[in-house]
Write a protein that holds these residues in place. Structure first.
Motif, PDB file in Angstrom:
ATOM      1  N   PHE A  65       0.843  -1.167  -0.219  1.00  0.00           N
ATOM      2  CA  PHE A  65      -0.038  -0.151   0.004  1.00  0.00           C
ATOM      3  C   PHE A  65       0.765   1.330  -0.160  1.00  0.00           C
ATOM      4  O   PHE A  65       0.694   2.132   0.807  1.00  0.00           O
ATOM      5  CB  PHE A  65      -1.018  -0.019   1.426  1.00  0.00           C
ATOM      6  N   THR A  66       1.816   1.430  -0.792  1.00  0.00           N
ATOM      7  CA  THR A  66       2.978   2.329  -0.915  1.00  0.00           C
ATOM      8  C   THR A  66       2.445   3.669  -0.810  1.00  0.00           C
ATOM      9  O   THR A  66       1.922   3.991  -1.685  1.00  0.00           O
ATOM     10  CB  THR A  66       3.987   2.068  -2.007  1.00  0.00           C
ATOM     11  N   PRO A  67       2.813   4.625   0.216  1.00  0.00           N
ATOM     12  CA  PRO A  67       2.460   6.012   0.325  1.00  0.00           C
ATOM     13  C   PRO A  67       3.043   6.677  -0.786  1.00  0.00           C
ATOM     14  O   PRO A  67       4.067   6.336  -1.466  1.00  0.00           O
ATOM     15  CB  PRO A  67       2.718   6.140   1.766  1.00  0.00           C
ATOM     16  N   PRO A  68       2.997   8.072  -1.111  1.00  0.00           N
ATOM     17  CA  PRO A  68       3.754   8.921  -1.691  1.00  0.00           C
ATOM     18  C   PRO A  68       5.123   8.840  -1.091  1.00  0.00           C
ATOM     19  O   PRO A  68       5.367   8.477  -0.183  1.00  0.00           O
ATOM     20  CB  PRO A  68       3.077  10.253  -1.370  1.00  0.00           C
ATOM     21  N   ALA A  69       6.088   9.422  -2.293  1.00  0.00           N
ATOM     22  CA  ALA A  69       7.566   9.283  -1.818  1.00  0.00           C
ATOM     23  C   ALA A  69       7.982   9.839  -0.656  1.00  0.00           C
ATOM     24  O   ALA A  69       8.707   9.164   0.037  1.00  0.00           O
ATOM     25  CB  ALA A  69       8.141   9.812  -3.046  1.00  0.00           C
ATOM     26  N   PHE A  70       7.788  11.009  -0.278  1.00  0.00           N
ATOM     27  CA  PHE A  70       8.130  11.613   0.849  1.00  0.00           C
ATOM     28  C   PHE A  70       7.675  10.950   2.041  1.00  0.00           C
ATOM     29  O   PHE A  70       8.383  10.635   3.055  1.00  0.00           O
ATOM     30  CB  PHE A  70       7.439  13.259   1.007  1.00  0.00           C
ATOM     31  N   TYR A  71       6.300  10.330   2.296  1.00  0.00           N
ATOM     32  CA  TYR A  71       5.808   9.547   3.375  1.00  0.00           C
ATOM     33  C   TYR A  71       6.472   8.108   3.176  1.00  0.00           C
ATOM     34  O   TYR A  71       6.546   7.533   4.455  1.00  0.00           O
ATOM     35  CB  TYR A  71       4.115   9.689   3.441  1.00  0.00           C
ATOM     36  N   ALA A  72       6.599   7.838   2.136  1.00  0.00           N
ATOM     37  CA  ALA A  72       7.259   6.425   2.202  1.00  0.00           C
ATOM     38  C   ALA A  72       8.653   6.293   2.701  1.00  0.00           C
ATOM     39  O   ALA A  72       9.209   5.468   3.423  1.00  0.00           O
ATOM     40  CB  ALA A  72       7.363   5.925   0.649  1.00  0.00           C
ATOM     41  N   ILE A  73       9.345   7.601   2.562  1.00  0.00           N
ATOM     42  CA  ILE A  73      10.884   7.729   2.940  1.00  0.00           C
ATOM     43  C   ILE A  73      10.743   7.831   4.371  1.00  0.00           C
ATOM     44  O   ILE A  73      11.617   7.017   5.146  1.00  0.00           O
ATOM     45  CB  ILE A  73      11.653   8.761   2.281  1.00  0.00           C
ATOM     46  N   LEU A  74       9.987   8.612   4.709  1.00  0.00           N
ATOM     47  CA  LEU A  74       9.804   8.678   6.524  1.00  0.00           C
ATOM     48  C   LEU A  74       9.329   7.295   6.952  1.00  0.00           C
ATOM     49  O   LEU A  74       9.873   6.974   8.162  1.00  0.00           O
ATOM     50  CB  LEU A  74       8.718   9.959   6.754  1.00  0.00           C
ATOM     51  N   GLU A  75       8.658   6.569   6.194  1.00  0.00           N
ATOM     52  CA  GLU A  75       8.193   5.411   6.845  1.00  0.00           C
ATOM     53  C   GLU A  75       9.391   4.289   6.702  1.00  0.00           C
ATOM     54  O   GLU A  75       9.496   3.265   7.733  1.00  0.00           O
ATOM     55  CB  GLU A  75       6.946   4.578   5.938  1.00  0.00           C
ATOM     56  N   CYS A  76      10.209   4.331   5.748  1.00  0.00           N
ATOM     57  CA  CYS A  76      11.557   3.546   5.770  1.00  0.00           C
ATOM     58  C   CYS A  76      12.501   3.832   6.963  1.00  0.00           C
ATOM     59  O   CYS A  76      13.260   2.957   7.314  1.00  0.00           O
ATOM     60  CB  CYS A  76      12.294   3.906   4.349  1.00  0.00           C
ATOM     61  N   VAL A  77      12.455   5.219   7.202  1.00  0.00           N
ATOM     62  CA  VAL A  77      13.287   5.659   8.438  1.00  0.00           C
ATOM     63  C   VAL A  77      12.717   4.869   9.690  1.00  0.00           C
ATOM     64  O   VAL A  77      13.560   4.064  10.535  1.00  0.00           O
ATOM     65  CB  VAL A  77      13.265   7.166   8.738  1.00  0.00           C
ATOM     66  N   LEU A  78      11.271   4.867   9.850  1.00  0.00           N
ATOM     67  CA  LEU A  78      10.609   4.048  11.022  1.00  0.00           C
ATOM     68  C   LEU A  78      10.963   2.728  10.928  1.00  0.00           C
ATOM     69  O   LEU A  78      11.268   1.959  11.843  1.00  0.00           O
ATOM     70  CB  LEU A  78       8.998   4.422  10.765  1.00  0.00           C
ATOM     71  N   PHE A  79      11.064   1.970   9.569  1.00  0.00           N
ATOM     72  CA  PHE A  79      11.360   0.871   9.489  1.00  0.00           C
ATOM     73  C   PHE A  79      12.568   0.359   9.870  1.00  0.00           C
ATOM     74  O   PHE A  79      12.822  -0.788  10.498  1.00  0.00           O
ATOM     75  CB  PHE A  79      11.069   0.231   8.043  1.00  0.00           C
TER      76      PHE A  79
END
Length: 363
Positions: A64-78
Motif C-alpha cells: 500500500f505504498t504511500p507517496p514518496a515523501f511519506y514512504a521515505i519517512l516510513e522507511c526511516v521508521l522501518f
C-alpha cells in the motif's frame, strides 16, 4: 554456546573475587524482591508492539505504498524498528534472558533471522567472543574494522585514519547492509571470526543459514521490486538499511569505544589479562543516558552496558535496579564506573576517542 577452542588470553583468578561478590549482592536483591532475572510482562508487551509494527510497516510500504515523501519517512521508521527488535527482542533472547522458557528464548533470538542475519554467526561473534574478550585487540571482532578505522591503540595507524572522526558516520550507516551481504558470508565460508576458528556448524545450522538468506532475498528484495519497481525499492532499501545500520552501530560503540574505556593487553609470556573478568568488563565498558526511560525502552537497556556485561543472563528490564548495586560494589573495590549522563555526551566521548586514535600512538 561453548567457547571455541582457540589460543586466547586468560583472566586471573583472585582470592577476593569481584565477580563473586557482584553475583552475591545481585542475587540477594533478586531473592529479597522475589524477582526472576528473566523478562516480564513489560518486555513481552514491548516485543509484541515492535514485531507488530515491523510487520504492519512492511505490508504498508510494499503493498500500500504511500507517496514518496511519506514512504521515505516510513522507511526511516522501518529501519528504527529493525534496530529496536535487535536490541529488545533478539539480544535478550540470544543471551537466554528474554524468558525462563528455553523455547521462548530461542524464538526471541530467532528474530535476527526475520531481519536477515545469521543467528549462528551473531551468537559466536557477540555472545561468545565479544562478551568474553571485550576490547581486546585481535580477538574482539567489534573493534576490528580493517584499514578503514582504528579502534584500539594497538592497531596499526594509516593516513586515512586522520579523518575517521569525520567519516565514521557514513561507515556506521553501511553496517547493517554490509553485515547481511558480506560479513555473514565471509564468516560462513572462512569458518572464522577474525583470527578465531568457529565451532563446527551442524547440518541444521547450515540449513538455517541458507534458508534465512533465501527468505531475506525474497521478502526484502524480490517481492518489493516486483511491487514498487527497482528504483523505488533501491531508495527505500538504502534509507531503511542506512538508518538501521547507524543506530545499531552507534549504540554498541558508545558502550566500549569512548574516551574513558580501556583496551587492555595480555601480559606475556603467560598470555594473561591484567584484571579479573568482572573488573575487565567494568574497565572496558560504559553506560549512557541511564536516567532516560525513553532511551532505555528504545535500546533495550543497552545504555546499561556495564550491568549487561556483568549479568548478560539477566534481562535488561532489571538493569536500572541492579545498577545501583553494581555502582556501590565498584566503589567498594575502587573501580571507575564509567557513565555519561546523556546520549549527546556519550557520542561526544566517542568522537573524541576516534579523534585520539586518528593520530599515531607514540611508543
Amino acid at each position: 554456546m561453548s567457547t571455541p577452542n582457540i589460543s586466547a588470553p586468560k583472566f586471573p583468578v583472585m582470592a577476593k573475587s569481584l565477580h563473586a561478590e557482584l553475583k552475591r549482592r545481585v542475587n540477594q536483591y533478586l531473592d529479597k524482591q522475589s524477582i526472576k532475572g528473566t523478562g516480564n510482562y513489560k518486555l513481552f508487551s514491548k516485543a509484541i508492539i515492535l514485531v507488530s509494527l515491523f510487520v504492519l510497516t512492511y505490508i504498508h510500504l510494499v503493498f500500500f505504498t504511500p507517496p514518496a515523501f511519506y514512504a521515505i519517512l516510513e522507511c526511516v521508521l522501518f529501519g528504527g524498528l529493525i534496530a529496536a527488535i535487535g536490541f529488545n527482542v533478539m539480544h535478550d533472547g540470544s543471551h537466554g534472558s528474554f524468558s525462563k522458557h528455553p523455547w521462548l528464548n530461542k524464538l526471541a533470538s530467532s528474530s535476527i533471522s526475520v531481519l536477515g542475519a545469521s543467528r549462528f554467526m551473531w551468537g559466536m561473534k557477540h555472545v561468545t567472543i565479544h562478551h568474553t574478550y571485550t576490547n581486546i585487540d585481535g580477538v574482539d571482532d567489534d573493534i576490528e574494522v580493517g584499514m578503514l578505522m582504528r579502534m584500539a591503540p594497538t592497531q596499526k595507524h594509516y593516513l586515512l585514519h586522520r579523518f575517521q572522526h569525520i567519516y565514521f558516520w557514513v561507515l556506521y550507516m553501511l553496517l547493517y547492509i554490509f553485515w547481511l551481504f558480506y560479513t555473514d558470508y565471509k564468516k560462513y565460508f572462512s569458518q572464522k571470526i577474525g583470527s578465531i576458528t568457529l565451532k563446527k556448524m551442524t547440518i541444521a545450522e547450515h540449513i538455517e543459514f541458507w534458508v534465512v538468506k533465501i527468505y531475506h532475498a525474497a521478502v526484502f528484495i524480490v517481492i518489493p521490486i516486483y511491487m514498487v519497481g527497482w528504483a523505488s525499492w533501491l531508495v527505500g532499501f538504502l534509507v531503511t538499511g542506512c538508518f538501521a545500520g547507524f543506530i545499531l552501530s552507534i549504540v554498541f560503540q558508545l558502550a566500549h569505544t569512548v574516551s574513558d574505556t580501556e583496551f587492555p593487553v595480555a601480559i606475556q609470556p603467560e598470555n594473561k589479562m591484567p584484571d579479573e573478568f568482572a573488573a575487565h568488563q567494568i574497565l572496558t565498558t560504559a553506560n549512557f543516558a541511564t536516567k532516560s526511560k525513553l532511551v532505555s525502552w528504545l535500546v533495550g537497556g543497552l545504555n546499561f552496558q556495564i550491568e549487561h556485561h556483568l549479568f548478560p543472563k539477566i534481562s535488561h528490564v532489571h538493569y536500572p535496579a541492579i545498577s545501583k548495586i553494581v555502582k556501590e560494589t565498584c566503589a567498594d573495590f575502587k573501580l571507575n564506573y564509567i557513565e555519561y549522563p546523556t546520549v549527546f555526551k556519550a557520542i561526544k566521548a566517542h568522537v573524541m576517542y576516534l579523534k585520539s586514535m586518528s593520530k599515531p600512538t607514540l611508543a
